[in-house]
Design a protein around this motif. Structure first.
Motif, PDB file in Angstrom:
ATOM      1  N   HIS A 168      -1.462   6.291  57.364  1.00  0.00           N
ATOM      2  CA  HIS A 168      -2.472   5.371  57.039  1.00  0.00           C
ATOM      3  C   HIS A 168      -2.141   5.162  55.509  1.00  0.00           C
ATOM      4  CE1 HIS A 168      -6.238   5.369  60.052  1.00  0.00           C
ATOM      5  NE2 HIS A 168      -5.282   4.784  60.466  1.00  0.00           N
ATOM      6  N   CYS A 171      -5.386   5.064  53.526  1.00  0.00           N
ATOM      7  CA  CYS A 171      -6.011   6.626  53.201  1.00  0.00           C
ATOM      8  C   CYS A 171      -5.038   7.341  52.420  1.00  0.00           C
ATOM      9  CB  CYS A 171      -6.055   7.134  54.343  1.00  0.00           C
ATOM     10  SG  CYS A 171      -7.504   6.416  55.447  1.00  0.00           S
ATOM     11  N   CYS A 187      -5.837  10.661  61.556  1.00  0.00           N
ATOM     12  CA  CYS A 187      -5.636  10.533  59.966  1.00  0.00           C
ATOM     13  C   CYS A 187      -6.627  11.683  59.729  1.00  0.00           C
ATOM     14  CB  CYS A 187      -6.216   9.275  59.703  1.00  0.00           C
ATOM     15  SG  CYS A 187      -6.280   9.416  57.813  1.00  0.00           S
ATOM     16  N   CYS A 190      -9.619   9.691  57.282  1.00  0.00           N
ATOM     17  CA  CYS A 190     -10.846   8.951  57.776  1.00  0.00           C
ATOM     18  C   CYS A 190     -11.049   9.316  59.234  1.00  0.00           C
ATOM     19  CB  CYS A 190     -10.435   7.621  57.556  1.00  0.00           C
ATOM     20  SG  CYS A 190      -9.116   6.845  58.836  1.00  0.00           S
TER      21      CYS A 190
HETATM   22 ZN   LIG Z   1      -7.070   6.991  57.470  1.00  0.00          ZN
END
Ligand SMILES: [Zn+2]
Ligand SMILES: [Zn+2]
Length: 324
Positions: A168, A171, A187, A190
Motif C-alpha cells: 500500500h 500506508c 495491510c 489500514c
Molecule cells: Zn494500507
C-alpha cells in the motif's frame, strides 16, 4: 514472427475477419488462443507465435487479473506449437524458472516499446550467435533453445516495475509476497486488502523455491537502460530532461551505442567523458551489484547506486521492518 511481408499480409487478411487490426497496435480478436495459433500456422509452418509479456497483470497469459494457470490451459491442443515465451519487463528468467511447467520453453525478452521514447527500444533483448544470420536460422535457434546459438537475454530487473512487490503506497507498506500471504494479504497499517504484485502471482503458481535454476536454462544479464542509469546517477530518476539527454548523446556520439557503453567500454574512458558518478553506476551494473528497492502499488522500483536510498524513512520494508 513471420518470414516476410507476404506472410504478414496473408495473416492480416485472416485475422482482419476476427477484429479491427487498424485501431490499436494490440487488437482485440474474437477467437480463442488456440484458434489464433491455428490461423497463424495456416499461413505457414515457419511462422511462430510467442506469447508476450506473460506476467503483466492485464491481458497476459499468466496475468493475475485475467490470466490462465498454464500454457496448456490457454492454448489447449495448440500448445504443442508454442516453443517460446516472452518474459516481459515484469519478469526475468529466475521468476519463470520457478515453474517446472515452463522448462520446455525458450525464454525470450523484448523491449515492449509502445512509446516513441528512444530509450524504450532495446531495454530488453536477445543475443544470438548465428553462423549464417537469416530468418530460418533465427527461428531454429529460438525453437531449439540451443545455447551455442542463443547466447543470452538482456533483462531489465523486474523489481523496477510498478507492481513487483505487494503493498500500500499510501500506508508506506511494501511486502514480499511471502510476507503478505502471512498477513492474509491485508495491510498491517489500514487493514484493507493489499495491492498484489507480479511476484505474488509467480509465488502462487510456482512449484519450486526462489533461486532455483533448471538444467538447460539459457543465461541472462541484468542491465538498466543507459538513459535511466544517467538519470538515477545524477538525479532522482526523472524520465526526461534536456540535461540528461545531452549527457546521453555525448556518450553515444563518443562510443557508438548503448550496449557497448553498458557492457564493454573501459570505465576510465566513460568517466573522462561524463564523470565518475555515471561510470561508477555502470561498474555496479556490470558486477551485478545494484541494489533495488522493489516497486509496489504503482510506485516504480529504484536502484540504490550509492548506498543511500532517496526515499521516505517511514516506509516499511518487509514484515520485519514493520514489527521492529
Ligand atoms: Zn494500507
Ligand atoms: Zn506490449
Amino acid at each position: 514472427m513471420a518470414p516476410d511481408f507476404e506472410a504478414v499480409e496473408s495473416l492480416n487478411a485472416i485475422l482482419g475477419e476476427r477484429g479491427d487490426l487498424i485501431s490499436d497496435g494490440r487488437p482485440s480478436l474474437q477467437m480463442t488462443p488456440a484458434e489464433l495459433v491455428d490461423s497463424v500456422l495456416e499461413v505457414g509452418q515457419d511462422l511462430e507465435v510467442i506469447p508476450a509479456h506473460i506476467w503483466t497483470p492485464w491481458f497476459s497469459l499468466f496475468g493475475s487479473n485475467s490470466g490462465f494457470d498454464s500454457v496448456e490451459e490457454a492454448f489447449e491442443d495448440a500448445s504443442a506449437h508454442i516453443h517460446a515465451l516472452e518474459t516481459g519487463l515484469s519478469s526475468d528468467p529466475p521468476m519463470n524458472w520457478r515453474l517446472s511447467s515452463l522448462d520446455r520453453y525458450t525464454l525470450v525478452s523484448s523491449s515492449d516499446a509502445h512509446s516513441p521514447w528512444s530509450w524504450r527500444i532495446g531495454r530488453e533483448l536477445n543475443v544470438f550467435d548465428l553462423k549464417e544470420p537469416s530468418y530460418r536460422t533465427l527461428l531454429r535457434a529460438i525453437r531449439s533453445k540451443s545455447p551455442s546459438e542463443f547466447l543470452f537475454t538482456v533483462e531489465t530487473n523486474p523489481a523496477y516495475g510498478k507492481y513487483h512487490y505487494d503493498g500500500h503506497s499510501k500506508c508506506g507498506v511494501r511486502l514480499h509476497p511471502k510476507e503478505a500471504m502471512k498477513l492474509g494479504n491485508r495491510c498491517p497499517v489500514c487493514g484493507k486488502r493489499l495491492t498484489i504484485g507480479v511476484l505474488h502471482r509467480v509465488e502462487e503458481l510456482a512449484d519450486r523455491p526462489e533461486g532455483y535454476m533448471p538444467t538447460g536454462a539459457l543465461p541472462y544479464k541484468d542491465l538498466l537502460p543507459l538513459y535511466e542509469v544517467i538519470s538515477f546517477s545524477l538525479g532522482s530518476g526523472e524520465k526526461y530532461s534536456k540535461r540528461m539527454l545531452k549527457i546521453y548523446n555525448e556518450l553515444i556520439n563518443r562510443f557508438g551505442n548503448e550496449l557497448k557503453i553498458l557492457m564493454e567500454v573501459p570505465l576510465d574512458e566513460i568517466s573522462s567523458v561524463v564523470g565518475d558518478s555515471i561510470a561508477n553506476s555502470i561498474l555496479l551494473i556490470r558486477e551485478g551489484k545494484v541494489e533495488i528497492e522493489p516497486g509496489y502499488d504503482g510506485v516504480y522500483g529504484k536502484p540504490v547506486f550509492f548506498g543511500e536510498a532517496k526515499t521516505d524513512k517511514k516506509r516499511v520494508d518487509g514484515l520485519e521492518g514493520y514489527l521492529r
